[in-house]
Design an enzyme around this catalytic site. Structure first.
Site, PDB file in Angstrom:
ATOM      1  N   GLY A 168     -84.843  29.092  59.965  1.00 51.57           N
ATOM      2  CA  GLY A 168     -85.681  29.964  60.807  1.00 51.57           C
ATOM      3  C   GLY A 168     -87.153  29.789  60.466  1.00 51.57           C
ATOM      4  NE  ARG A 226     -80.654  28.260  62.389  1.00 52.30           N
ATOM      5  CZ  ARG A 226     -81.208  28.974  61.408  1.00 52.30           C
ATOM      6  NH1 ARG A 226     -81.071  28.616  60.162  1.00 52.30           N
ATOM      7  NH2 ARG A 226     -81.887  30.071  61.676  1.00 52.30           N
ATOM      8  CG  ASP A 246     -80.147  30.345  49.712  1.00 48.69           C
ATOM      9  OD1 ASP A 246     -81.174  30.135  49.047  1.00 48.69           O
ATOM     10  OD2 ASP A 246     -79.431  31.355  49.584  1.00 48.69           O
ATOM     11  CB  THR A 276     -86.464  32.939  54.774  1.00 47.93           C
ATOM     12  OG1 THR A 276     -85.719  34.029  55.328  1.00 47.93           O
ATOM     13  CG2 THR A 276     -86.374  33.038  53.265  1.00 47.93           C
ATOM     14  CG  ASP A 323     -83.889  37.451  56.515  1.00 49.43           C
ATOM     15  OD1 ASP A 323     -84.531  38.169  57.311  1.00 49.43           O
ATOM     16  OD2 ASP A 323     -82.902  36.764  56.849  1.00 49.43           O
ATOM     17  CG  ASP A 365     -82.476  35.822  52.207  1.00 53.40           C
ATOM     18  OD1 ASP A 365     -83.409  34.994  52.207  1.00 53.40           O
ATOM     19  OD2 ASP A 365     -81.528  35.762  53.005  1.00 53.40           O
ATOM     20  NE  ARG A 378     -77.524  36.346  60.071  1.00 50.81           N
ATOM     21  CZ  ARG A 378     -78.328  35.615  60.821  1.00 50.81           C
ATOM     22  NH1 ARG A 378     -78.607  36.007  62.035  1.00 50.81           N
ATOM     23  NH2 ARG A 378     -78.841  34.484  60.370  1.00 50.81           N
TER      24      ARG A 378
HETATM   25  P1  ATP Z   1     -82.729  30.619  57.058  1.00 48.52           P
HETATM   26  O1  ATP Z   1     -82.849  31.502  55.850  1.00 48.52           O
HETATM   27  O2  ATP Z   1     -83.812  30.789  58.005  1.00 48.52           O
HETATM   28  O3  ATP Z   1     -81.356  30.664  57.680  1.00 48.52           O
HETATM   29  P2  ATP Z   1     -81.908  28.131  55.933  1.00 48.52           P
HETATM   30  O4  ATP Z   1     -82.641  26.999  55.335  1.00 48.52           O
HETATM   31  O5  ATP Z   1     -80.902  28.815  55.038  1.00 48.52           O
HETATM   32  O6  ATP Z   1     -82.971  29.123  56.494  1.00 48.52           O
HETATM   33  P3  ATP Z   1     -79.801  26.907  57.492  1.00 48.52           P
HETATM   34  O7  ATP Z   1     -79.578  26.869  58.965  1.00 48.52           O
HETATM   35  O8  ATP Z   1     -78.715  27.458  56.634  1.00 48.52           O
HETATM   36  O9  ATP Z   1     -81.194  27.659  57.281  1.00 48.52           O
HETATM   37  O10 ATP Z   1     -80.090  25.418  56.974  1.00 48.52           O
HETATM   38  C1  ATP Z   1     -81.107  24.643  57.560  1.00 48.52           C
HETATM   39  C2  ATP Z   1     -80.646  23.222  57.643  1.00 48.52           C
HETATM   40  O11 ATP Z   1     -80.404  22.719  56.310  1.00 48.52           O
HETATM   41  C3  ATP Z   1     -79.326  22.998  58.356  1.00 48.52           C
HETATM   42  O12 ATP Z   1     -79.464  22.920  59.746  1.00 48.52           O
HETATM   43  C4  ATP Z   1     -78.879  21.650  57.780  1.00 48.52           C
HETATM   44  O13 ATP Z   1     -79.564  20.597  58.405  1.00 48.52           O
HETATM   45  C5  ATP Z   1     -79.363  21.762  56.337  1.00 48.52           C
HETATM   46  N1  ATP Z   1     -78.246  22.203  55.494  1.00 48.52           N
HETATM   47  C6  ATP Z   1     -77.701  23.418  55.421  1.00 48.52           C
HETATM   48  N2  ATP Z   1     -76.668  23.454  54.556  1.00 48.52           N
HETATM   49  C7  ATP Z   1     -76.549  22.198  54.076  1.00 48.52           C
HETATM   50  C8  ATP Z   1     -75.678  21.569  53.142  1.00 48.52           C
HETATM   51  N3  ATP Z   1     -74.705  22.242  52.531  1.00 48.52           N
HETATM   52  N4  ATP Z   1     -75.858  20.247  52.907  1.00 48.52           N
HETATM   53  C9  ATP Z   1     -76.846  19.554  53.508  1.00 48.52           C
HETATM   54  N5  ATP Z   1     -77.699  20.106  54.398  1.00 48.52           N
HETATM   55  C10 ATP Z   1     -77.563  21.394  54.680  1.00 48.52           C
END
Ligand code: ATP
Length: 323
Positions: free
Chosen positions: A15, A76, A107, A129, A131, A133, A175
């Site tokens: 995000g 994503r 994460d 982020t 959040d 978190d 969330r």
């Molecule tokens: P937010 O807190 O906004 O959700 P985030 O970084 O946790 O941020 P995610 O959608 O979980 O958002 O992850 C972003 C991108 O990171 C994913 O679309 C994917 O490309 C990559 N990613 C997520 N998990 C993995 C994983 N286990 N291994 C490799 N790449 C990953």
């Protein structure tokens, strides 16, 4: 020129959050000051796989510190979760002379950074982020701006609630984390707050409204975190049980937009600068953050295991002062 790193890539993933642009600017300018070239990777890991790059110079990041969202777009990317996708991204980095990556996100983004690091592309994660978190950092890029946005919206709602002696149930983002809800509840003088970290009981909200009514209050703000949800049902029940006209407002994505606050601009600049220093010093597979005001870094795997302890003391202060 620093060590082996001659060119780095910067990407935003997950995000978007206000302040990401301030981080991109700091990362770019810090790298350039060290004689390291910089490419912006559009659309997160998808852009890394596709080779969707843009050269970033000193002026490419001018006049973005005040802008919300991310100039590099975010996406994503499911393909990147699998070995084949990661390999494509690594090949693309090698082909384009990219020796390191700064990945701004949450994460999931850090998990991707760990995979890239394991494949020989040094990566540093920056917490972005709204959040708030991320376990290893008391601060995440965008949180402060999001809370200030909620405060602005609730203050506006309060004007009309006050004029008509009404109750407003406001659902805010978060969330799995109640930071935005708690900070905005304290900052707006809300009557009650419902967060994922504390078992939700409708009776507690009703009780708080009754106590406030007895103390002479005629209008009420109830903040509900997205993770608790049910704001429409809560509003309906309050109206049925108290006779006070009650409306639910789901603030949604307005909370993610807007010009970043000073706090987000400064901290995003600090962490962005630090991330490049780590890369330039030969570090990899790290997430950086701020603890007790100091910059810190942890191995990604360790960082992902650390669960943030929710500030229950602050929650208890809210409960006492909102009576
Ligand atoms: P937010 O807190 O906004 O959700 P985030 O970084 O946790 O941020 P995610 O959608 O979980 O958002 O992850 C972003 C991108 O990171 C994913 O679309 C994917 O490309 C990559 N990613 C997520 N998990 C993995 C994983 N286990 N291994 C490799 N790449 C990953």
């Amino acid at each position: 020129m620093s060590g082996e790193i001659k060119k780095i890539g910067v990407l935003t993933s997950g995000g978007d959050a206000p302040g990401m642009n301030a981080a991109i600017r700091a990362i770019t300018r810090t790298a350039l000051a060290k004689g390291i070239g910089v490419v912006g990777v559009n659309r997160g890991y998808q852009g890394l796989i596709d080779g969707d790059f843009i050269e970033l110079g000193y002026t490419s990041v001018s006049r973005i510190i005040n802008r919300g969202g991310t100039i590099l777009y975010s996406a994503r990317c499911d393909e990147f979760r699998y070995a084949e996708g990661i390999k494509k991204a690594v090949d693309m980095c090698r082909k384009n002379g990219i020796d390191g990556i700064v990945a701004i996100g949450g994460d999931g983004t850090f998990r991707g950074a760990a995979d890239l690091s394991a494949m020989g592309i040094p990566c540093i994660g920056v917490p972005g982020t709204i959040d708030n978190d991320i376990g290893i950092s008391e601060y995440t890029i965008g949180f402060d701006t999001a809370v200030n946005c909620v405060i602005d919206m609730v203050d506006r709602l309060r004007d009309t609630m006050e004029s008509h002696h009404r109750c407003s149930v406001v659902e805010v983002m978060g969330r799995n984390a109640g930071y935005i809800a708690l900070y905005s509840a304290i900052s707006t003088g809300a009557t009650a707050v419902a967060i994922p970290e504390v078992e939700y009981k409708y009776e507690n909200i009703l009780q708080k409204i009754k106590e406030s009514q007895e103390a002479g209050k005629t209008h009420f703000i109830i903040i509900v975190a997205e993770g608790v949800g049910q704001s429409e049902q809560i509003a309906k029940k309050i109206e049925e049980d108290t006779g006070i006209i009650t409306r639910a407002t789901v603030l949604g994505h307005v909370q993610r937009g807007g010009s970043p606050t000073a706090n987000d601009r400064v901290n995003a600049t600090k962490i962005g600068h630090y991330a490049v220093e780590l890369l330039a010093n030969g570090l990899s597979n790290k997430v950086c953050g701020i603890q007790k005001g100091e910059l810190v870094n942890y191995d990604v795997q360790e960082a992902l295991k650390i669960k943030k302890s929710f500030p229950m003391d602050l929650y208890n202060i809210f409960i006492e002062t909102s009576k």
